[in-house]
Design a protein around this motif. Structure first.
Motif, PDB file in Angstrom:
ATOM      1  N   ALA A 283       0.625  -1.481  -0.180  1.00  0.00           N
ATOM      2  CA  ALA A 283       0.288  -0.098   0.598  1.00  0.00           C
ATOM      3  C   ALA A 283       0.806   1.378   0.335  1.00  0.00           C
ATOM      4  O   ALA A 283       0.682   2.096  -0.547  1.00  0.00           O
ATOM      5  N   ASN A 284       2.078   1.143   0.939  1.00  0.00           N
ATOM      6  CA  ASN A 284       2.861   2.815   0.734  1.00  0.00           C
ATOM      7  C   ASN A 284       3.374   2.953  -0.706  1.00  0.00           C
ATOM      8  O   ASN A 284       3.805   3.823  -1.040  1.00  0.00           O
ATOM      9  N   LEU A 285       3.831   1.370  -1.295  1.00  0.00           N
ATOM     10  CA  LEU A 285       4.728   1.642  -2.028  1.00  0.00           C
ATOM     11  C   LEU A 285       3.579   2.229  -3.388  1.00  0.00           C
ATOM     12  O   LEU A 285       3.711   3.172  -4.463  1.00  0.00           O
ATOM     13  N   ARG A 286       2.460   1.424  -3.094  1.00  0.00           N
ATOM     14  CA  ARG A 286       1.297   2.150  -4.302  1.00  0.00           C
ATOM     15  C   ARG A 286       1.181   3.593  -4.143  1.00  0.00           C
ATOM     16  O   ARG A 286       1.089   4.685  -5.337  1.00  0.00           O
ATOM     17  N   HIS A 287       0.573   3.994  -3.423  1.00  0.00           N
ATOM     18  CA  HIS A 287       0.347   5.096  -2.511  1.00  0.00           C
ATOM     19  C   HIS A 287       1.829   6.430  -3.029  1.00  0.00           C
ATOM     20  O   HIS A 287       1.540   7.617  -3.599  1.00  0.00           O
ATOM     21  N   LEU A 288       3.199   5.508  -2.680  1.00  0.00           N
ATOM     22  CA  LEU A 288       4.350   6.554  -3.299  1.00  0.00           C
ATOM     23  C   LEU A 288       3.960   6.775  -5.004  1.00  0.00           C
ATOM     24  O   LEU A 288       4.674   8.027  -5.531  1.00  0.00           O
ATOM     25  N   LEU A 289       4.199   5.554  -5.677  1.00  0.00           N
ATOM     26  CA  LEU A 289       3.874   5.706  -7.129  1.00  0.00           C
ATOM     27  C   LEU A 289       3.142   6.780  -7.546  1.00  0.00           C
ATOM     28  O   LEU A 289       3.347   7.492  -8.813  1.00  0.00           O
ATOM     29  N   SER A 290       1.679   6.784  -6.819  1.00  0.00           N
ATOM     30  CA  SER A 290       0.788   7.237  -8.192  1.00  0.00           C
ATOM     31  C   SER A 290       0.529   8.654  -6.926  1.00  0.00           C
ATOM     32  O   SER A 290      -0.093   9.458  -7.953  1.00  0.00           O
ATOM     33  N   ASP A 291       1.306   9.333  -6.024  1.00  0.00           N
ATOM     34  CA  ASP A 291       1.939  10.516  -5.041  1.00  0.00           C
ATOM     35  C   ASP A 291       2.551  10.836  -6.411  1.00  0.00           C
ATOM     36  O   ASP A 291       2.170  12.084  -6.905  1.00  0.00           O
ATOM     37  N   GLY A 292       4.192  10.558  -6.277  1.00  0.00           N
ATOM     38  CA  GLY A 292       4.654  10.690  -7.124  1.00  0.00           C
ATOM     39  C   GLY A 292       5.985  12.195  -7.068  1.00  0.00           C
ATOM     40  O   GLY A 292       6.847  12.073  -7.815  1.00  0.00           O
ATOM     41  N   LYS A 293       5.352  12.865  -6.388  1.00  0.00           N
ATOM     42  CA  LYS A 293       5.718  13.940  -6.030  1.00  0.00           C
ATOM     43  C   LYS A 293       7.635  14.716  -5.325  1.00  0.00           C
ATOM     44  O   LYS A 293       8.180  15.041  -4.962  1.00  0.00           O
ATOM     45  N   SER A 294       7.599  12.739  -4.205  1.00  0.00           N
ATOM     46  CA  SER A 294       8.622  12.996  -3.103  1.00  0.00           C
ATOM     47  C   SER A 294       9.273  11.749  -3.784  1.00  0.00           C
ATOM     48  O   SER A 294      10.500  11.622  -3.032  1.00  0.00           O
ATOM     49  N   ILE A 295       9.404  11.575  -5.490  1.00  0.00           N
ATOM     50  CA  ILE A 295      10.064  10.424  -5.682  1.00  0.00           C
ATOM     51  C   ILE A 295      11.544  11.153  -6.204  1.00  0.00           C
ATOM     52  O   ILE A 295      11.577  11.974  -6.961  1.00  0.00           O
ATOM     53  N   GLN A 296      12.640  10.700  -5.544  1.00  0.00           N
ATOM     54  CA  GLN A 296      14.024  11.094  -6.172  1.00  0.00           C
ATOM     55  C   GLN A 296      14.298   9.751  -7.004  1.00  0.00           C
ATOM     56  O   GLN A 296      14.559   8.720  -6.233  1.00  0.00           O
ATOM     57  N   ASN A 297      15.274  10.339  -7.832  1.00  0.00           N
ATOM     58  CA  ASN A 297      15.686   8.802  -8.745  1.00  0.00           C
ATOM     59  C   ASN A 297      17.172   8.475  -8.213  1.00  0.00           C
ATOM     60  O   ASN A 297      18.002   8.885  -7.432  1.00  0.00           O
ATOM     61  N   MET A 298      16.571   7.279  -7.466  1.00  0.00           N
ATOM     62  CA  MET A 298      18.228   6.244  -6.557  1.00  0.00           C
ATOM     63  C   MET A 298      18.458   6.329  -5.603  1.00  0.00           C
ATOM     64  O   MET A 298      19.544   7.011  -5.809  1.00  0.00           O
ATOM     65  N   LYS A 299      17.757   7.683  -5.433  1.00  0.00           N
ATOM     66  CA  LYS A 299      18.127   8.054  -3.854  1.00  0.00           C
ATOM     67  C   LYS A 299      17.119   6.837  -3.323  1.00  0.00           C
ATOM     68  O   LYS A 299      16.090   6.689  -3.141  1.00  0.00           O
ATOM     69  N   LEU A 300      17.824   6.739  -1.704  1.00  0.00           N
ATOM     70  CA  LEU A 300      16.894   5.462  -0.769  1.00  0.00           C
ATOM     71  C   LEU A 300      15.683   6.244   0.238  1.00  0.00           C
ATOM     72  O   LEU A 300      16.692   7.471   0.510  1.00  0.00           O
ATOM     73  N   THR A 301      15.215   5.295   0.184  1.00  0.00           N
ATOM     74  CA  THR A 301      13.876   5.812   0.550  1.00  0.00           C
ATOM     75  C   THR A 301      13.018   4.822   1.614  1.00  0.00           C
ATOM     76  O   THR A 301      12.838   3.823   1.714  1.00  0.00           O
ATOM     77  N   PRO A 302      13.300   5.298   3.422  1.00  0.00           N
ATOM     78  CA  PRO A 302      12.783   4.611   4.489  1.00  0.00           C
ATOM     79  C   PRO A 302      11.326   3.918   4.265  1.00  0.00           C
ATOM     80  O   PRO A 302      10.545   4.801   3.786  1.00  0.00           O
ATOM     81  N   MET A 303      10.847   2.479   4.278  1.00  0.00           N
ATOM     82  CA  MET A 303       9.839   2.539   3.825  1.00  0.00           C
ATOM     83  C   MET A 303       9.670   1.448   5.414  1.00  0.00           C
ATOM     84  O   MET A 303      10.744   1.024   6.121  1.00  0.00           O
ATOM     85  N   SER A 304       8.249   1.106   6.162  1.00  0.00           N
ATOM     86  CA  SER A 304       8.427   0.141   6.753  1.00  0.00           C
ATOM     87  C   SER A 304       7.014  -0.663   6.307  1.00  0.00           C
ATOM     88  O   SER A 304       6.669  -0.798   5.507  1.00  0.00           O
ATOM     89  N   LEU A 305       7.505  -2.433   6.677  1.00  0.00           N
ATOM     90  CA  LEU A 305       6.243  -3.798   6.511  1.00  0.00           C
ATOM     91  C   LEU A 305       5.326  -3.505   7.209  1.00  0.00           C
ATOM     92  O   LEU A 305       4.544  -4.701   7.158  1.00  0.00           O
ATOM     93  N   HIS A 306       4.900  -2.748   8.013  1.00  0.00           N
ATOM     94  CA  HIS A 306       4.451  -2.878   9.327  1.00  0.00           C
ATOM     95  C   HIS A 306       3.828  -1.666   9.608  1.00  0.00           C
ATOM     96  O   HIS A 306       4.107  -0.667   9.238  1.00  0.00           O
TER      97      HIS A 306
END
Length: 772
Positions: free
Chosen positions: A143-166
């Motif tokens: 869900a977090n990844l889909r929200h991130l891709l659909s929003d698209g505003k804060s995605i930086q190319n080849m930059k590490l982004t903290p993500m949570s599994l829980h």
């Protein structure tokens, strides 16, 4: 007990011991404080160096991991098979399975990779590789990844982004998203490489364990202050976060101590080379400096032992230092009377300094007494050499001079210089002040004379100073001129320092010691001519030779006549001119006739004033007795002349009255001088002659002829009259009266009193008391 009492009595020893012990203790305390502070700083700095190495290793691992992920992501992004899968509108299930196997193979490439996700933006479909659980759409990550891709505003190319599994919000993955282009657009196909955060944290834990820093809390902070920590329970308070952002932004690496009420922390930091991340190490300060506890305990034991040894050393050292003081103190106590020692309070040094001061004072007193006695003896023998010179043989004269270490040569020749204070009556100086002035004149004069001539100075009668100078034949030619220059300098110094002046009379050469007294009488007589020369005079024989031979006793008749006429006719200019001629004539006379001639001029003025009064020319009388007293007290002919000029003016402003003749004026003046000075033990013919500026022999004959008794007898009469007055008052004792009326000899007073009154002073007082 006796030892303790003896120890307590030695206050200076106690002070030494306490002072040395206190200094030992103070130095040891300062040393310990500096030592522990330095130890803490050294340990903190050493720990910082270790932390810097650890953080550098973590930074290296993270940079290496980031580089691996970037290479892997780029290779996947531009892989031909994956490009088709990312952008194809029709995907065969067999191809998807085949491509997924390939993605899984890439996911197993490194242990720190968790999974790889390919997103087909055309079909809005995710293709997973690696952890199969990631394919479940119900997963939080999905869900977090889909929200991130659909929003698209804060995605930086080849930059590490903290993500949570829980749902707890803990960071489980670092996702690096790769896409083709400069900026991401919603719905664009991407490749996502997920890195295990636990791998990084495990790596950090291993490094901490190897460096024995298990109490250290290592975390990662991004540029916005978000914290990534392996400890889910760790919370960074706002103050620490603010402090970290302030310090970390200004420096690449370093450390500081964060102080708070919940305990101090040592914080080490380093800027990582990944996306503005910061690697931060937080350690409890107490745990860090706890390493010095053992050192502190050892130091305390060593300090206690050292302090004990220092006390023992200070005691022994103090005893050795005190030993000479103690011996001296014991000697001084033994030689001091008990009563005197009891008066002194304080320690041994106070006692010894007080006793030393008293000893010095006594020694100085003895020296002064000895010097005073020595000076008195020298003065006595110097006076004897002068006054008894006709009676002394050359050998006796030389013996006295050598015995008293006189600087003058016994064989001669000599010069005599007699000095006196000018206007001594006007000074109204006490006996002590007069002695001080004479002492100053003698010493200052010797300072200017002694460098060239051997000389001795002695105080003579009637407040005169005599300086005897040894000379040589070759010095005789210009010695008077040289002495004038030297005495003039001495006069200048005396005047500047003491505001008094003095005059000097210098004798001719005295070839032999036997002529000392005769020349003293002559040079003293010459000093009287200050009447003609004025104050601060330096008189040599050549200056008064003409006066000594001039025995004129009358004024020229023509001058007298003109003077009288000028007074009668009030011709002031003529009077002043005639008075100038008369005083020029008086200045050339022998001293014995100077005052007589001045008094004669005064009588002429008085008689002329009387005639003027009888003729009714003027109506107000003048008190000429007062004028005559002022003439007798005059210090110079110039002053007397000015006074007579003033009298002339008063004559024409006030009427005159009849007065006594010349001899009566002199007699009354003598009586006034005796009445004013009868308490003076030295009052006699010489003293009165000095006051009146007349020859003692002349006034003695004049008084005897007029009164039928000598001046000495009249002085005794006056003193006896005052003695009777004091006896009647009953206030004074007999001894007080003898001293008060000027009798220096008690037996002489009783003899004269009984001859006059037929009884002793005590009987006279008793009879008067009974009659009263």
């Amino acid at each position: 007990m006796r030892v303790w009492q003896a120890y307590k009595s030695k206050r200076y020893l106690v002070r030494i011991i306490l002072t040395v012990s206190f200094l030992f203790f103070l130095l040891l305390t300062i040393f310990s404080f500096v030592f522990f502070r330095a130890s803490e700083n050294i340990i903190v700095n050493m720990q910082h160096d270790n932390n810097k190495k650890v953080l550098s290793q973590i930074d290296f691992n993270m940079t290496y991991m980031n580089g691996m992920i970037q290479n892997l992501g780029l290779s996947l992004l531009y892989d031909n098979d994956l490009i088709q899968m990312m952008n194809g509108s029709v995907l065969d299930s067999f191809e998807i399975s085949q491509r997924r196997e390939k993605i899984s193979t890439f996911a197993k490439y490194a242990s720190f990779i968790h999974s790889i996700v390919v997103y087909n933006g055309v079909k809005d479909q995710f293709i997973w590789g690696g952890d199969s659980a990631m394919q479940d759409p119900a997963q939080v990550y999905y869900a977090n990844l889909r929200h991130l891709l659909s929003d698209g505003k804060s995605i930086q190319n080849m930059k590490l982004t903290p993500m949570s599994l829980h749902e707890n919000g803990q960071v489980d993955l670092f996702s690096a998203i790769y896409y083709d282009g400069i900026t991401y657009k919603a719905g664009q196909s991407v490749v996502v490489v997920n890195m295990k955060t636990q791998w990084l944290f495990d790596n950090i834990a291993i490094i901490n364990k190897l460096s024995e820093q298990e109490s250290e809390n290592v975390l990662i902070m991004d540029h916005q202050g978000a914290v990534i920590s392996p400890d889910s329970t760790f919370r960074l308070d706002d103050n620490m976060r603010t402090k970290l952002l302030q310090v970390i932004d200004s420096e690449h690496t370093g450390y500081f101590i964060y102080r708070s009420g919940r305990g101090n922390k040592v914080i080490n930091y380093m800027n990582a080379g990944i996306d503005g991340w910061k690697i931060i190490s937080i350690q409890p300060y107490e745990a860090l400096v706890g390493k010095v506890d053992r050192l502190q305990q050892i130091s305390i034991v060593l300090t206690a032992v050292f302090l004990l040894l220092a006390l023992l050393t200070s005691f022994v050292t103090s005893l050795r230092l005190y030993r000479p003081v103690g011996k001296l103190f014991t000697i001084m106590q033994r030689d001091t009377e008990a009563g005197e020692a009891a008066e002194i309070r304080g320690n041994e040094l106070t006692y010894m300094s007080t006793m030393y001061k008293r000893t010095i004072e006594q020694l100085n007193s003895l020296k002064k007494e000895q010097m005073s006695t020595h000076d008195a003896v020298r003065s006595y023998y110097m006076g004897r050499l002068v006054q008894d010179s006709p009676l002394l043989t050359e050998t006796q004269f030389a013996d006295i001079a050598r015995a008293n270490k006189f600087k003058i040569a016994p064989a001669g020749p000599y010069l005599q210089c007699v000095m006196k204070i000018d206007r001594v009556k006007e000074l109204a100086a006490s006996y002590r002040e007069k002695k001080l002035f004479l002492f100053a004149i003698a010493n200052i004069s010797q300072e200017f004379i002694a460098p060239k001539y051997a000389c001795e100075t002695v105080e003579m009668k009637n407040d005169l100073l005599l300086m005897v100078i040894s000379t040589f034949e070759q010095e005789q030619a210009h010695i008077h001129d040289d002495l004038k220059i030297r005495f003039a300098k001495a006069m200048s110094v005396v005047k500047k320092l003491y505001h008094i002046t003095f005059s000097v009379s210098i004798s001719d050469k005295i070839p032999h010691s036997s002529a000392m007294n005769a020349h003293y009488q002559i040079v003293s007589q010459n000093l009287l001519y200050t009447l003609a020369f004025g104050n601060e005079s330096i008189i040599v024989p050549s200056m008064v030779a003409a006066n000594m031979n001039n025995m004129t006793v009358h004024l020229p008749g023509e001058l007298e006549k003109k003077l009288v006429e000028s007074v009668k006719s009030n011709q002031a200019e003529t009077f002043d001119k005639l008075l100038g001629h008369i005083f020029d004539h008086v200045a050339s006379l022998n001293y014995d006739y100077m005052i007589y001639m001045v008094l004669h001029v005064c009588i002429l003025i008085r008689n002329a004033a009387n005639e003027r009064s009888e003729n009714k020319i003027a109506a107000v009388p003048i008190d000429f007795s007062h004028v005559i007293s002022r003439i007798v007290e005059g210090q110079s002919l110039h002053a007397i002349r000015c006074m007579l000029t003033e009298v002339f003016r008063e004559v024409h402003a006030k009427p005159a009255r009849p007065e006594e003749d010349r001899n009566e004026i002199l007699i009354e003046t003598i009586k006034e001088v005796i009445t004013a000075n009868y308490t003076n033990l030295n009052l006699g013919l010489q003293e009165i002659g000095d006051v009146m500026k007349m020859s003692p022999a002349y006034i003695g004959k004049l008084f005897k002829r007029s009164q039928g008794l000598s001046i000495a007898e009249y002085i005794n009469e006056v003193r006896l009259q005052y003695a009777v007055h004091y006896l009647k008052s009953g206030t004074y004792t007999i001894n007080d009266i003898i001293e008060k009326v000027g009798f220096g000899n008690r037996g002489n007073f009783f003899r004269l009193f009984k001859n006059k009154y037929g009884t002793t002073p005590k009987e006279y007082r008793t009879k008067k008391s009974m009659l009263d």
